[in-house]
Design a protein around this motif. Sequence first.
Motif, PDB file in Angstrom:
ATOM      1  N   ALA A 217      -7.297  -3.791  13.402  1.00 27.26           N
ATOM      2  CA  ALA A 217      -5.904  -3.933  12.983  1.00 27.26           C
ATOM      3  C   ALA A 217      -5.733  -3.509  11.532  1.00 27.26           C
ATOM      4  CB  ALA A 217      -5.452  -5.382  13.165  1.00 27.26           C
ATOM      5  N   HIS A 218      -6.694  -3.846  10.684  1.00 29.12           N
ATOM      6  CA  HIS A 218      -6.623  -3.491   9.263  1.00 29.12           C
ATOM      7  C   HIS A 218      -6.514  -1.978   9.094  1.00 29.12           C
ATOM      8  CE1 HIS A 218      -7.337  -3.665   4.963  1.00 29.12           C
ATOM      9  NE2 HIS A 218      -8.350  -2.825   5.101  1.00 29.12           N
ATOM     10  N   GLY A 219      -7.292  -1.211   9.882  1.00 26.57           N
ATOM     11  CA  GLY A 219      -7.233   0.249   9.784  1.00 26.57           C
ATOM     12  C   GLY A 219      -5.882   0.801  10.187  1.00 26.57           C
ATOM     13  N   PHE A 220      -5.297   0.263  11.276  1.00 21.59           N
ATOM     14  CA  PHE A 220      -3.975   0.716  11.714  1.00 21.59           C
ATOM     15  C   PHE A 220      -2.911   0.380  10.667  1.00 21.59           C
ATOM     16  CE2 PHE A 220      -5.877   0.474  16.062  1.00 21.59           C
ATOM     17  CZ  PHE A 220      -5.643   1.787  16.420  1.00 21.59           C
ATOM     18  N   ILE A 221      -3.014  -0.820  10.069  1.00 24.69           N
ATOM     19  CA  ILE A 221      -2.019  -1.235   9.080  1.00 24.69           C
ATOM     20  C   ILE A 221      -2.108  -0.337   7.837  1.00 24.69           C
ATOM     21  CG2 ILE A 221      -1.243  -3.118   7.585  1.00 24.69           C
ATOM     22  CD1 ILE A 221      -2.278  -5.060   9.699  1.00 24.69           C
ATOM     23  N   GLN A 222      -3.324   0.007   7.423  1.00 27.93           N
ATOM     24  CA  GLN A 222      -3.481   0.914   6.277  1.00 27.93           C
ATOM     25  C   GLN A 222      -2.774   2.249   6.536  1.00 27.93           C
ATOM     26  OE1 GLN A 222      -7.814   0.932   5.636  1.00 27.93           O
ATOM     27  NE2 GLN A 222      -7.428   0.120   3.597  1.00 27.93           N
ATOM     28  N   SER A 223      -2.883   2.755   7.758  1.00 20.54           N
ATOM     29  CA  SER A 223      -2.211   4.004   8.106  1.00 20.54           C
ATOM     30  C   SER A 223      -0.691   3.856   7.995  1.00 20.54           C
ATOM     31  CB  SER A 223      -2.598   4.421   9.523  1.00 20.54           C
ATOM     32  OG  SER A 223      -1.902   5.588   9.915  1.00 20.54           O
ATOM     33  N   GLU A 224      -0.151   2.716   8.450  1.00 22.22           N
ATOM     34  CA  GLU A 224       1.288   2.477   8.354  1.00 22.22           C
ATOM     35  C   GLU A 224       1.723   2.336   6.891  1.00 22.22           C
ATOM     36  OE1 GLU A 224       4.065   2.092  10.828  1.00 22.22           O
ATOM     37  OE2 GLU A 224       2.522   3.538  11.352  1.00 22.22           O
ATOM     38  N   GLU A 225       0.898   1.688   6.080  1.00 19.57           N
ATOM     39  CA  GLU A 225       1.226   1.560   4.654  1.00 19.57           C
ATOM     40  C   GLU A 225       1.302   2.929   3.992  1.00 19.57           C
ATOM     41  OE1 GLU A 225      -0.640  -2.868   3.677  1.00 19.57           O
ATOM     42  OE2 GLU A 225      -1.916  -1.100   3.545  1.00 19.57           O
ATOM     43  N   LEU A 226       0.411   3.832   4.379  1.00 18.78           N
ATOM     44  CA  LEU A 226       0.452   5.191   3.837  1.00 18.78           C
ATOM     45  C   LEU A 226       1.698   5.929   4.326  1.00 18.78           C
ATOM     46  CD1 LEU A 226      -0.996   7.406   2.220  1.00 18.78           C
ATOM     47  CD2 LEU A 226      -2.198   8.039   4.323  1.00 18.78           C
ATOM     48  N   THR A 227       2.036   5.765   5.611  1.00 20.58           N
ATOM     49  CA  THR A 227       3.214   6.428   6.179  1.00 20.58           C
ATOM     50  C   THR A 227       4.493   5.991   5.481  1.00 20.58           C
ATOM     51  OG1 THR A 227       2.156   6.649   8.342  1.00 20.58           O
ATOM     52  CG2 THR A 227       4.566   6.763   8.282  1.00 20.58           C
ATOM     53  N   HIS A 228       4.603   4.684   5.203  1.00 24.13           N
ATOM     54  CA  HIS A 228       5.818   4.140   4.587  1.00 24.13           C
ATOM     55  C   HIS A 228       5.710   4.044   3.060  1.00 24.13           C
ATOM     56  CE1 HIS A 228       7.902   3.023   8.314  1.00 24.13           C
ATOM     57  NE2 HIS A 228       6.716   2.750   8.798  1.00 24.13           N
ATOM     58  N   GLN A 229       4.612   4.624   2.500  1.00 18.45           N
ATOM     59  CA  GLN A 229       4.425   4.667   1.053  1.00 18.45           C
ATOM     60  C   GLN A 229       4.420   3.253   0.447  1.00 18.45           C
ATOM     61  OE1 GLN A 229       7.016   7.585  -0.808  1.00 18.45           O
ATOM     62  NE2 GLN A 229       7.163   8.721   1.106  1.00 18.45           N
ATOM     63  N   LEU A 230       3.653   2.368   1.059  1.00 23.06           N
ATOM     64  CA  LEU A 230       3.501   1.003   0.578  1.00 23.06           C
ATOM     65  C   LEU A 230       2.166   0.863  -0.135  1.00 23.06           C
ATOM     66  CD1 LEU A 230       4.660  -0.909   3.790  1.00 23.06           C
ATOM     67  CD2 LEU A 230       6.046  -0.351   1.802  1.00 23.06           C
ATOM     68  N   GLU A 231       2.073  -0.139  -0.973  1.00 20.99           N
ATOM     69  CA  GLU A 231       0.814  -0.421  -1.653  1.00 20.99           C
ATOM     70  C   GLU A 231      -0.218  -0.889  -0.629  1.00 20.99           C
ATOM     71  OE1 GLU A 231      -0.964  -3.426  -5.106  1.00 20.99           O
ATOM     72  OE2 GLU A 231       1.195  -3.310  -4.714  1.00 20.99           O
ATOM     73  N   THR A 232      -1.427  -0.336  -0.700  1.00 20.54           N
ATOM     74  CA  THR A 232      -2.476  -0.693   0.249  1.00 20.54           C
ATOM     75  C   THR A 232      -2.785  -2.190   0.163  1.00 20.54           C
ATOM     76  OG1 THR A 232      -3.449   1.509   0.055  1.00 20.54           O
ATOM     77  CG2 THR A 232      -4.855  -0.237   0.964  1.00 20.54           C
ATOM     78  N   GLY A 233      -2.801  -2.837   1.316  1.00 23.42           N
ATOM     79  CA  GLY A 233      -3.097  -4.268   1.375  1.00 23.42           C
ATOM     80  C   GLY A 233      -1.905  -5.163   1.157  1.00 23.42           C
ATOM     81  N   SER A 234      -0.692  -4.579   1.016  1.00 21.98           N
ATOM     82  CA  SER A 234       0.494  -5.390   0.707  1.00 21.98           C
ATOM     83  C   SER A 234       1.138  -6.000   1.953  1.00 21.98           C
ATOM     84  CB  SER A 234       1.532  -4.536  -0.021  1.00 21.98           C
ATOM     85  OG  SER A 234       1.960  -3.454   0.803  1.00 21.98           O
ATOM     86  N   THR A 235       0.772  -5.519   3.142  1.00 17.12           N
ATOM     87  CA  THR A 235       1.393  -5.981   4.383  1.00 17.12           C
ATOM     88  C   THR A 235       0.709  -7.248   4.886  1.00 17.12           C
ATOM     89  OG1 THR A 235       1.935  -3.707   4.976  1.00 17.12           O
ATOM     90  CG2 THR A 235       2.024  -5.353   6.732  1.00 17.12           C
ATOM     91  N   THR A 236       1.486  -8.292   5.120  1.00 22.08           N
ATOM     92  CA  THR A 236       0.947  -9.540   5.663  1.00 22.08           C
ATOM     93  C   THR A 236       0.753  -9.408   7.171  1.00 22.08           C
ATOM     94  OG1 THR A 236       2.042 -10.858   3.968  1.00 22.08           O
ATOM     95  CG2 THR A 236       1.335 -12.023   5.941  1.00 22.08           C
ATOM     96  N   LEU A 237      -0.372  -9.912   7.659  1.00 23.12           N
ATOM     97  CA  LEU A 237      -0.689  -9.883   9.083  1.00 23.12           C
ATOM     98  C   LEU A 237      -0.524 -11.284   9.666  1.00 23.12           C
ATOM     99  CD1 LEU A 237      -1.801  -8.467  11.618  1.00 23.12           C
ATOM    100  CD2 LEU A 237      -4.105  -9.001  10.790  1.00 23.12           C
ATOM    101  N   PHE A 238       0.295 -11.417  10.716  1.00 23.69           N
ATOM    102  CA  PHE A 238       0.491 -12.683  11.407  1.00 23.69           C
ATOM    103  C   PHE A 238      -0.297 -12.656  12.717  1.00 23.69           C
ATOM    104  CE2 PHE A 238       4.099 -12.436   8.599  1.00 23.69           C
ATOM    105  CZ  PHE A 238       4.317 -13.746   8.202  1.00 23.69           C
ATOM    106  N   ILE A 239      -1.027 -13.750  12.990  1.00 22.12           N
ATOM    107  CA  ILE A 239      -1.856 -13.815  14.193  1.00 22.12           C
ATOM    108  C   ILE A 239      -1.725 -15.187  14.842  1.00 22.12           C
ATOM    109  CG2 ILE A 239      -3.561 -12.146  13.317  1.00 22.12           C
ATOM    110  CD1 ILE A 239      -5.371 -14.543  12.647  1.00 22.12           C
ATOM    111  N   PRO A 240      -1.994 -15.295  16.150  1.00 20.88           N
ATOM    112  CA  PRO A 240      -2.090 -16.603  16.791  1.00 20.88           C
ATOM    113  C   PRO A 240      -3.424 -17.256  16.460  1.00 20.88           C
ATOM    114  CG  PRO A 240      -2.502 -14.875  18.392  1.00 20.88           C
ATOM    115  CD  PRO A 240      -2.126 -14.186  17.107  1.00 20.88           C
ATOM    116  N   ASP A 241      -3.511 -18.547  16.696  1.00 24.20           N
ATOM    117  CA  ASP A 241      -4.751 -19.273  16.376  1.00 24.20           C
ATOM    118  C   ASP A 241      -5.954 -18.713  17.118  1.00 24.20           C
ATOM    119  OD1 ASP A 241      -3.518 -21.004  14.600  1.00 24.20           O
ATOM    120  OD2 ASP A 241      -2.986 -22.436  16.168  1.00 24.20           O
ATOM    121  N   VAL A 242      -5.747 -18.166  18.308  1.00 23.15           N
ATOM    122  CA  VAL A 242      -6.867 -17.694  19.118  1.00 23.15           C
ATOM    123  C   VAL A 242      -7.586 -16.508  18.471  1.00 23.15           C
ATOM    124  CG1 VAL A 242      -5.500 -16.067  20.488  1.00 23.15           C
ATOM    125  CG2 VAL A 242      -7.522 -17.133  21.491  1.00 23.15           C
ATOM    126  N   LEU A 243      -6.933 -15.807  17.540  1.00 25.49           N
ATOM    127  CA  LEU A 243      -7.559 -14.668  16.863  1.00 25.49           C
ATOM    128  C   LEU A 243      -8.020 -14.998  15.451  1.00 25.49           C
ATOM    129  CD1 LEU A 243      -5.268 -11.679  17.924  1.00 25.49           C
ATOM    130  CD2 LEU A 243      -7.645 -12.057  18.562  1.00 25.49           C
TER     131      LEU A 243
END
Length: 469
Positions: A217-243
Motif C-alpha cells: 500500500a505504501h508504494g501505491f500511495i507514493q505513486s499517488e502523491e507524485l501524481t497529485h504533487q503531494l509531499e512524500t509521506g503526507s497521506t494518512t492511511l486508514f486501516i481496520p484492526d485486522v490489518l
Amino acid sequence: MNLPFIEQRVISAEIIDGQLLWVELSKLGSRIKVIQTGELPWEASFQEREETLSGLKKQIQGDIYSVTLSYSKLLKQVISEEVPFFESPEEVEHWIKNRKDELFRESVGEVLISDHLVDIDEDVRRVIFQLVDKELAGRSEQLFRSAELPINHLYTGATEFGHCHILNPEVAEGFHSVLHKKERKCFLLSFKEGMLQQVSAFADTEDVGNSYCLDQAHGFIQSEELTHQLETGSTTLFIPDVLNSSEYSKRSVQTITPHDGRKEFDELPQKYSTAIGAGIKSLYPGLDQFECISDDTKALANETHDKLTFRKTAVLLVAPLALFFLGSYVWNSVVEYQLQETSQVMEAIDDKLSIVQQQRTEVQALFSVYKEFQGVTGRETNTAKVFTALNQTIREKITLDKLTLSMSSEPSKAQVILTGTAEEETAISSFMKRLSSHPWIKNPILLSSSLSKDGQGTEFSIEIEAIVE
C-alpha cells in the motif's frame, strides 16, 4: 415511522462470510445516523435465505425505505487506466465506451461493467472500471425481489468500505487512503476531499503477514502523491484492526472509525463498515459512479419506493389540507384590504427602481473594463505540466538527477534541460521517444551521452521544449 420527503431511510446490508450484516440509516437534513444494526445467518439454500430476509423485514423500524446491498463475490476485476488527452468531454466519453466494449469482448462469462472517471487536473484524467458477475447479480436481485425487498443499489463493497467514515470531520478535507481486504484481495482506495481518486487491488497476505500488505500500500500511495504533487509521506492511511501491524512505521496509520451519527452510543464495530459506507454512498451517489444493478431492477425498486412515499404522503396530508383551505378562506378577507395598501407602496417603489437600474448599468460597464484588464495581466504559467509530463514518461531504468527550467521568449513555452543516468543506452532512446509523443513536450534533443564514472550506467543530458500554458 418516518416522514416522507423529510426523512430518508436506507436498509444497507452486506453479504460476507456466511452472514448478512445490516444497518438501518436515517438521513434528516444533512445529518445521517445509524438507527440499528444486526446480523443474520446467510445459508446456502434459497429457502433459508428467503427466511433470513423475512426475519430482516420484521426488524426494520421504518415503513418507507430503500434497500442497498454489497456483495464482494460479485467483483471479478478492477482496472485503472489513464485516459488519452482529448479536447472535448464527448471524445473522452467515446473513448471510455470503446474501451468498455473491448473489455466485454475480452472477459470470460457475462459481466456488467461500470466506470468512474477521475479528473487529476484539467488535462490528465483516469478511468476505473469494475467488472462484476452479471449472473450472480441477477440472482441476488431476484432473491431480494421475491422477499419484497427490491434492491435500489447493488455494490461490490470494494470502494464502499472507504465511504464509511467520509462524514467524519478528520477525513472530510485533503487526501487520505483506506486499506481493507475482502475475498482474498486487498483494496487500497485513495480519496481527495471525500471523492474517490484511485482503486488498487492486490493479493491477500494471510501467508506473509500484514507488514507486506502495508508495504504494498505504501508504494501505491507514493505513486499517488507524485501524481497529485503531494509531499512524500503526507497521506494518512486508514486501516481496520485486522490489518494493524506494530512493525510498520513508513507513514501515519490510523484505525478507521465507521460513522454512526450517535454521540451518546459507543463506536460501532468495524464489521459494519461496508454496510454503513454503502448506505452513505446511496444517500450521496456522487461519491463514486460504480453500480452493479440492472436498469430494470433499479427502475422497479424506485417505482415501488415512490408509490409507498406518495401513498403515505396523501394519508398524512388529508387533515392538514382541510384545515389549510378553511384557514385560507378566513385569511383572504383580511389580506384583501392589506393588498390594496401594498399596491400603493409598490407604486412608490417603482419610481426608485429606475435609479437603481441606471447605477447597475454603470457598475456592469466598470466590471467589463476590469475583466478586460484582468485578462491581459492575469495570465499564469503552469510549470506543473512539466513535472506531470515527466511523471508520465519516466520509466524504471531512467534516473533523473537534475532539472533546469527557463522560460522562452514565447509565454506558453519553457526550455528544460534534463540531466540523469540510464541503466542502459536503449533506455535513453526509449525515453526520447516517449518525450516526443507526449502532447506537452516538443523537440527533445540529446545534448550529451557518456559512460558514468562508476561504469554502472550512462550519463545523459536532454533538452526539451515544454508547453506550460
